[in-house]
Motif scaffolding. Sequence first.
Motif, PDB file in Angstrom:
ATOM      1  N   ILE A 261     -87.213   5.329  17.374  1.00  0.00           N
ATOM      2  CA  ILE A 261     -87.036   5.001  18.798  1.00  0.00           C
ATOM      3  C   ILE A 261     -85.725   5.617  19.280  1.00  0.00           C
TER       4      ILE A 261
ATOM      5  N   GLU B  13     -91.650   5.930  28.013  1.00  0.00           N
ATOM      6  CA  GLU B  13     -91.812   5.132  29.231  1.00  0.00           C
ATOM      7  C   GLU B  13     -90.686   5.508  30.191  1.00  0.00           C
TER       8      GLU B  13
ATOM      9  N   LEU C  78     -89.257  -4.744  21.037  1.00  0.00           N
ATOM     10  CA  LEU C  78     -90.110  -3.664  20.514  1.00  0.00           C
ATOM     11  C   LEU C  78     -89.873  -3.475  19.017  1.00  0.00           C
TER      12      LEU C  78
ATOM     13  N   VAL D  26     -90.375   7.791  19.964  1.00  0.00           N
ATOM     14  CA  VAL D  26     -90.542   7.032  21.207  1.00  0.00           C
ATOM     15  C   VAL D  26     -89.279   7.193  22.035  1.00  0.00           C
TER      16      VAL D  26
ATOM     17  N   TYR E 253     -88.435  -1.026  27.484  1.00  0.00           N
ATOM     18  CA  TYR E 253     -89.786  -1.200  26.911  1.00  0.00           C
ATOM     19  C   TYR E 253     -90.579  -2.142  27.814  1.00  0.00           C
TER      20      TYR E 253
ATOM     21  N   GLU F 120     -93.472  -4.326  29.511  1.00  0.00           N
ATOM     22  CA  GLU F 120     -94.712  -5.035  29.203  1.00  0.00           C
ATOM     23  C   GLU F 120     -95.156  -5.748  30.476  1.00  0.00           C
TER      24      GLU F 120
ATOM     25  N   CYS G 100     -83.776   3.143  15.190  1.00  0.00           N
ATOM     26  CA  CYS G 100     -83.483   3.172  16.622  1.00  0.00           C
ATOM     27  C   CYS G 100     -82.135   3.855  16.833  1.00  0.00           C
TER      28      CYS G 100
ATOM     29  N   ALA H 192     -97.032  -0.328  25.249  1.00  0.00           N
ATOM     30  CA  ALA H 192     -97.207  -1.676  24.701  1.00  0.00           C
ATOM     31  C   ALA H 192     -98.682  -2.052  24.563  1.00  0.00           C
TER      32      ALA H 192
ATOM     33  N   THR I 211     -85.252  -5.769  25.709  1.00  0.00           N
ATOM     34  CA  THR I 211     -86.642  -5.376  25.448  1.00  0.00           C
ATOM     35  C   THR I 211     -86.749  -4.448  24.238  1.00  0.00           C
ATOM     36  N   VAL I 212     -85.692  -3.697  23.929  1.00  0.00           N
ATOM     37  CA  VAL I 212     -85.762  -2.799  22.768  1.00  0.00           C
ATOM     38  C   VAL I 212     -85.812  -3.630  21.485  1.00  0.00           C
TER      39      VAL I 212
ATOM     40  N   LEU J  15     -87.255   6.161  25.213  1.00  0.00           N
ATOM     41  CA  LEU J  15     -87.198   5.127  26.246  1.00  0.00           C
ATOM     42  C   LEU J  15     -85.967   5.316  27.122  1.00  0.00           C
TER      43      LEU J  15
END
Length: 266
Positions: free
Chosen positions: A193, A79, A215, A158, A169, A171, A228, A176, A211-212, A160
């Motif tokens: 991640i 993203e 997720l 992923v 992340y 939404e 992560c 998402a 936000t991570v 980010l």
Amino acid sequence: KWKGEGTTQNLESIVIGRCYDYIRIVNPAVGEKNCSEIWEAFKNAFVNKDPCSILPEDYELFINLSLHTIPPNKSLFWENNHLLVNSFAGRGRRYMSLADTLFGFCGDFLNWCGQANSIELDYESCPTTEECENNAVESFWRMASITYAQHSSGVIHVLLNGSAVGGAYPEPGFFADYEIPNLQKDKISQIAIWVVDDIEGPDTDSCGTHTVEKLENRLRTLGYDVTCTDNYKSVMFLLCVDYPDDSKCTLSSSLLFWTGSILPAA
Ligand code: ENP
């Protein structure tokens, strides 16, 4: 008439040309594909239709014709990192992001829409997602995202952006809303991640925060093995190409230099 940019000029030549480029040079492992049929299926998803009534399913034939295997451990979701992902993936050599599959490759960076009661494309303007979400481009990426997630396996990566306004992340977002729900759990061994900040950007989001964290919790609740990593080194090296003198970049290179020159050879 619409707020968005019109269809990319020479769309047909670009899509057909990209298709041949992909099957002959970028990834011949996909085998023989019919690029003119692929273009026809792509076009028929949206020509001669109300540009606000295009559904993901309208691209079904296009997807069926262009689908191929996505190698295990190569999927790269992301993203807010389009250009970085393009170069990091290396046209499928390092990772295979959606834009490095044949179906994603055909649409990357392009814009397109048709018109009701006309077989002409609209080169003047196209609807934005704010104007109507069932537009030709949005529905294309929804269908492509769903397919890409369904066919991804092994270790899923992923990437980010830890400097993104509103969080790494988002939404709603494609990852998402269309990708996580379509991952095939039994084919996936781990989700890795990476949260990487822009070199000169703020550290807005990191592993385990904001936000991570959300997720990570969502994926763990779904039963995935999640790792992560903040500022994953390989990605940092790539970003540092453009900022060789930034402290984030010089530190790691001088450390490499010093450890290499001070430590005696083993
Ligand atoms: P943005 O807004 O940063 O970037 C949109 C740009 O990326 C557009 O030029 C678009 O091509 C191209 N693009 C490449 N792959 C995708 C894609 N896959 N997608 C939408 N646009 C894509 O990207 P987003 O909206 O946040 O989307 C990121 C998503 O892509 C993530 O879910 C990631 O996992 C996924 P065009 O034709 O619109 O000019 C899915 C949706 O791979």
